[in-house]
Design an enzyme around this catalytic site. Structure first.
Site, PDB file in Angstrom:
ATOM      1  N   ASN A   1      10.309   4.651   2.880  1.00 11.36           N
ATOM      2  CA  ASN A   1      10.163   4.311   4.110  1.00 11.36           C
ATOM      3  C   ASN A   1      11.057   3.434   4.247  1.00 11.36           C
ATOM      4  O   ASN A   1      11.955   3.020   3.534  1.00 11.36           O
ATOM      5  CB  ASN A   1       8.991   2.967   4.349  1.00 11.36           C
ATOM      6  CG  ASN A   1       7.178   3.464   3.955  1.00 11.36           C
ATOM      7  OD1 ASN A   1       6.596   4.254   5.242  1.00 11.36           O
ATOM      8  ND2 ASN A   1       6.762   3.387   3.284  1.00 11.36           N
TER       9      ASN A   1
ATOM     10  N   ARG B   1       1.015  -1.252   0.002  1.00 14.18           N
ATOM     11  CA  ARG B   1       0.049   0.128   0.268  1.00 14.18           C
ATOM     12  C   ARG B   1       0.927   1.491  -0.249  1.00 14.18           C
ATOM     13  O   ARG B   1       1.379   1.699  -1.506  1.00 14.18           O
ATOM     14  CB  ARG B   1      -0.755   0.349   1.307  1.00 14.18           C
ATOM     15  CG  ARG B   1      -2.243   1.076   1.050  1.00 14.18           C
ATOM     16  CD  ARG B   1      -1.501   2.294   1.183  1.00 14.18           C
ATOM     17  NE  ARG B   1      -0.812   2.829   3.224  1.00 14.18           N
ATOM     18  CZ  ARG B   1      -0.634   3.768   3.374  1.00 14.18           C
ATOM     19  NH1 ARG B   1      -0.539   4.878   2.758  1.00 14.18           N
ATOM     20  NH2 ARG B   1       0.169   4.186   4.221  1.00 14.18           N
ATOM     21  N   ASP B   2       1.161   1.446   1.547  1.00 13.46           N
ATOM     22  CA  ASP B   2       2.599   2.624   1.305  1.00 13.46           C
ATOM     23  C   ASP B   2       3.291   2.546   0.079  1.00 13.46           C
ATOM     24  O   ASP B   2       4.373   3.922  -0.591  1.00 13.46           O
ATOM     25  CB  ASP B   2       3.210   2.803   2.834  1.00 13.46           C
ATOM     26  CG  ASP B   2       3.765   3.844   3.397  1.00 13.46           C
ATOM     27  OD1 ASP B   2       3.055   5.086   2.449  1.00 13.46           O
ATOM     28  OD2 ASP B   2       3.747   4.797   4.202  1.00 13.46           O
TER      29      ASP B   2
ATOM     30  N   HIS C   1      10.570   7.146   7.976  1.00 18.09           N
ATOM     31  CA  HIS C   1      11.030   7.380   6.270  1.00 18.09           C
ATOM     32  C   HIS C   1      12.295   7.724   6.932  1.00 18.09           C
ATOM     33  O   HIS C   1      12.739   8.169   7.818  1.00 18.09           O
ATOM     34  CB  HIS C   1      10.179   8.933   5.813  1.00 18.09           C
ATOM     35  CG  HIS C   1       8.707   7.984   5.226  1.00 18.09           C
ATOM     36  ND1 HIS C   1       8.251   8.106   4.478  1.00 18.09           N
ATOM     37  CD2 HIS C   1       7.842   7.480   6.502  1.00 18.09           C
ATOM     38  CE1 HIS C   1       6.350   7.369   4.756  1.00 18.09           C
ATOM     39  NE2 HIS C   1       7.269   7.362   5.330  1.00 18.09           N
TER      40      HIS C   1
ATOM     41  N   CYS D   1       4.772   9.573   0.756  1.00 19.20           N
ATOM     42  CA  CYS D   1       3.307  10.345   0.450  1.00 19.20           C
ATOM     43  C   CYS D   1       3.735  11.341  -0.451  1.00 19.20           C
ATOM     44  O   CYS D   1       4.579  11.904  -0.600  1.00 19.20           O
ATOM     45  CB  CYS D   1       3.514  10.570   2.251  1.00 19.20           C
ATOM     46  SG  CYS D   1       2.099  11.536   1.793  1.00 19.20           S
TER      47      CYS D   1
ATOM     48  N   HIS E   1       5.821   4.511  12.966  1.00 16.35           N
ATOM     49  CA  HIS E   1       6.429   3.972  11.178  1.00 16.35           C
ATOM     50  C   HIS E   1       7.784   4.915  11.325  1.00 16.35           C
ATOM     51  O   HIS E   1       7.438   6.878  10.832  1.00 16.35           O
ATOM     52  CB  HIS E   1       5.161   4.402  10.912  1.00 16.35           C
ATOM     53  CG  HIS E   1       4.938   4.857   9.267  1.00 16.35           C
ATOM     54  ND1 HIS E   1       4.195   3.831   8.998  1.00 16.35           N
ATOM     55  CD2 HIS E   1       5.855   5.710   7.947  1.00 16.35           C
ATOM     56  CE1 HIS E   1       4.411   4.124   7.142  1.00 16.35           C
ATOM     57  NE2 HIS E   1       4.713   5.512   7.112  1.00 16.35           N
TER      58      HIS E   1
END
Length: 299
Positions: free
Chosen positions: A248, A16-17, A208, A239, A206
């Site tokens: 990420n 997804r991300d 990055h 993003c 989470h």
């Protein structure tokens, strides 16, 4: 004293991300092959897709098919930004949902065209309803440390936003360094405060890797008591609404670091790198992270 847990959980966000910002449309069958290979490597929790408008994120237009076709293994999340997305996800059979809000108003406006307060007002009845239905709800907290438009975000603002979600009964908080600007001290301090304030909620970090400090920030979060981490195989992602943010932190780098420190994840690093090989030909963003590069060299 430097203390570490015996085990940690990796939540794989690559499907997804990792793919949402990919300019080249990845075929559904290639996504499903990637997901299956990640599961084979031992991934037990994963973000499969998101139920968002294909107009804004065309990569996720096949969300219903992904949910219907992916092998059911462990906990599978889908991201749902609003009531329409939640309804579509539930109709598709999704059992674990993720909602998201930015602590920063400017980021939130650019992301979903609502202020943070407006987003929370809209989400409250939806979350309460989902919890009545027994649905697992994950709250993703964006720009928890820094915003690309407003700069530093106060820890108090992040704590207050998390407090509202906890009061509504969410099962998990995924707290994000969305643009990769946090440092290990900030990671340790914020997660220490969050765990002390909300010991009953699953706490996930989470990160990055914009400034190449994601692994250091994860180590600091481990010291604070966090044992759950979002990561993206191959370091894919970023993003689209956060200028300057890189991908990420790479799952294979996190797994390697944790295993080297005797923190077990249940993930096979060899199989994980094989999973990355399956998706690499189908993306334009480079897959050239530390451990994967070494594995490619070995091959």
């Amino acid at each position: 004293m430097f203390s570490l847990p015996n085990n940690a959980t990796i939540i794989e966000v690559g499907p997804r991300d990792g793919l949402q910002n990919e300019s080249k449309l990845v075929k559904t069958e290639n996504k499903l092959e990637f997901i299956a290979a990640l599961q084979e490597a031992g991934i037990q929790e994963m973000e499969l897709t998101s139920f968002v408008s294909p107009k804004w994120v065309p990569q996720m237009a096949d969300a219903k098919e992904i949910v219907a076709s992916a092998h059911k293994s462990g906990r599978q999340f889908v991201l749902t930004p609003n009531e329409r997305g939640i309804k579509a996800a539930r109709e598709s059979g999704a059992q674990s949902l993720a909602v998201f809000v930015g602590v920063s108003n400017t980021f939130n406006k650019k992301n979903i065209n609502k202020t943070t307060e407006e987003s929370m007002e809209a989400l409250k009845p939806l979350i309460l309803d989902l919890k009545e239905q027994g649905v697992f709800v994950r709250a993703c907290i964006s720009t928890a440390f820094y915003c690309p438009f407003e700069g530093a975000v106060s820890p108090e603002a992040t704590l207050e936003l998390c407090r509202q979600f906890v009061e509504w009964g969410v099962d998990e908080l995924s707290v994000a360094d969305t643009i990769g600007m946090a440092n290990p001290k900030e990671s340790y301090d914020l997660f220490s405060d969050l765990i002390e304030a909300f010991p009953e909620v699953l706490m996930t970090a989470h990160f990055h890797d914009t400034r190449r400090m994601a692994l250091a920030n994860i180590t600091a979060a481990l010291q604070a008591g966090v044992t759950r981490f979002d990561a993206s195989a191959g370091g894919l992602g970023g993003c689209p609404f956060a200028p300057g943010a890189t991908g990420n932190v790479a799952t294979e780098d996190v797994v390697n670091m944790l295993h080297q420190m005797d923190v077990q994840t249940g993930i096979d690093l060899d199989l994980l790198c094989q999973a990355i090989k399956k998706i690499e030909p189908h993306v334009t963003n480079p897959v050239v992270t530390g451990m994967y590069t070494l594995y490619k060299t070995k091959a």
